[in-house]
Design a protein around this motif. Sequence first.
Motif, PDB file in Angstrom:
ATOM      1  N   GLU A  55     -36.276  10.453  75.678  1.00  0.00           N
ATOM      2  CA  GLU A  55     -37.499  11.160  76.059  1.00  0.00           C
ATOM      3  C   GLU A  55     -38.518  11.154  74.925  1.00  0.00           C
ATOM      4  OE1 GLU A  55     -36.340  15.012  77.269  1.00  0.00           O
ATOM      5  OE2 GLU A  55     -35.398  14.363  79.156  1.00  0.00           O
ATOM      6  N   TRP A  69     -30.316  11.440  75.571  1.00  0.00           N
ATOM      7  CA  TRP A  69     -31.446  11.592  76.477  1.00  0.00           C
ATOM      8  C   TRP A  69     -32.655  12.187  75.767  1.00  0.00           C
ATOM      9  CZ3 TRP A  69     -32.218   9.179  80.774  1.00  0.00           C
ATOM     10  CH2 TRP A  69     -31.131   8.762  81.544  1.00  0.00           C
ATOM     11  N   THR A  70     -32.441  13.060  74.813  1.00  0.00           N
ATOM     12  CA  THR A  70     -33.566  13.618  74.045  1.00  0.00           C
ATOM     13  C   THR A  70     -34.267  12.527  73.244  1.00  0.00           C
ATOM     14  OG1 THR A  70     -32.402  15.743  73.887  1.00  0.00           O
ATOM     15  CG2 THR A  70     -34.207  15.356  72.340  1.00  0.00           C
ATOM     16  N   ARG A  72     -24.528  13.106  74.953  1.00  0.00           N
ATOM     17  CA  ARG A  72     -25.410  12.699  76.039  1.00  0.00           C
ATOM     18  C   ARG A  72     -26.756  13.398  75.961  1.00  0.00           C
ATOM     19  NH1 ARG A  72     -21.207  12.656  81.234  1.00  0.00           N
ATOM     20  NH2 ARG A  72     -19.884  10.964  80.442  1.00  0.00           N
TER      21      ARG A  72
END
Length: 268
Positions: free
Chosen positions: A243, A239-240, A235
């Motif tokens: 981003e 998300w990295t 996860r």
Amino acid sequence: KYLAHVHNSNLLKRICIPMTAFNELTATMSRRNRNREVGRFAKLNAAKTFLINALVLLLMTTTTTTVEATSYSVSLRAGQEECFVVRAPMNAPAVVHGNYDCLDDDASGYYISVRLLLHNEKRPAMKPQVVWRSESDKTEEMFKYHNSKGGRFSMCMKNNAKDNAERWVGFALRVAPPPRAMDTDEIGPDQERALELAEDTDELLEQYKDLLDHYDYLRDRESAHRALTEQTFVRVVGWTMVEACTLMFVAVAQVMYLKKFLEKRSYL
């Protein structure tokens, strides 16, 4: 003349070995070497046989220990109860023993309740007898029940929590024969000491199996923690990446906007 003199001298006769003696010496040395080789091969064969027997004994011991020390784990939803059944030999004494452990880190003894039930084989419709019950403030326990008539036993585990969360419980349930007993006429000081040693040995073996069970529970906890860590890592990486893509898109959009803005200023 000198050679003839040497040939006929007693010194040469004492030094030279007759052909028959030389042949006997050679045969003796050959026999000794052959005996040495035979003895060496015999020792090697004996060592191989010993190693094979030791390996077979080790495999048998390891296999027996692994089979007897098997533990299990079960997932219980809120309000769910699961029972596992074992059967002791009928009309024969037996010892039913086992253990359980709550595998969740935030688990409490109030969430999990464990019971050991004895069923009536002659009257199946009767309610089973509760022969052991877990304490409400403990997350792990060991139990032992001596039975003289045999029968069917069931170990029931229930999740009493009301938070709609699953609880993992590790458990083990075994049936073993009781320690060997002797007639009252045969009991003496030596026999009593032997019986005490036999009982201590059985108790030590039970504790060893319980230790193996708790080692399996630790490995189950490790697997659960590893799975949670891997999920968290996936996860975080996801998300990295989101981003990073968002930042790259914003940066490109800003550059394009500034480029168009400067181009308009240059035209003016």
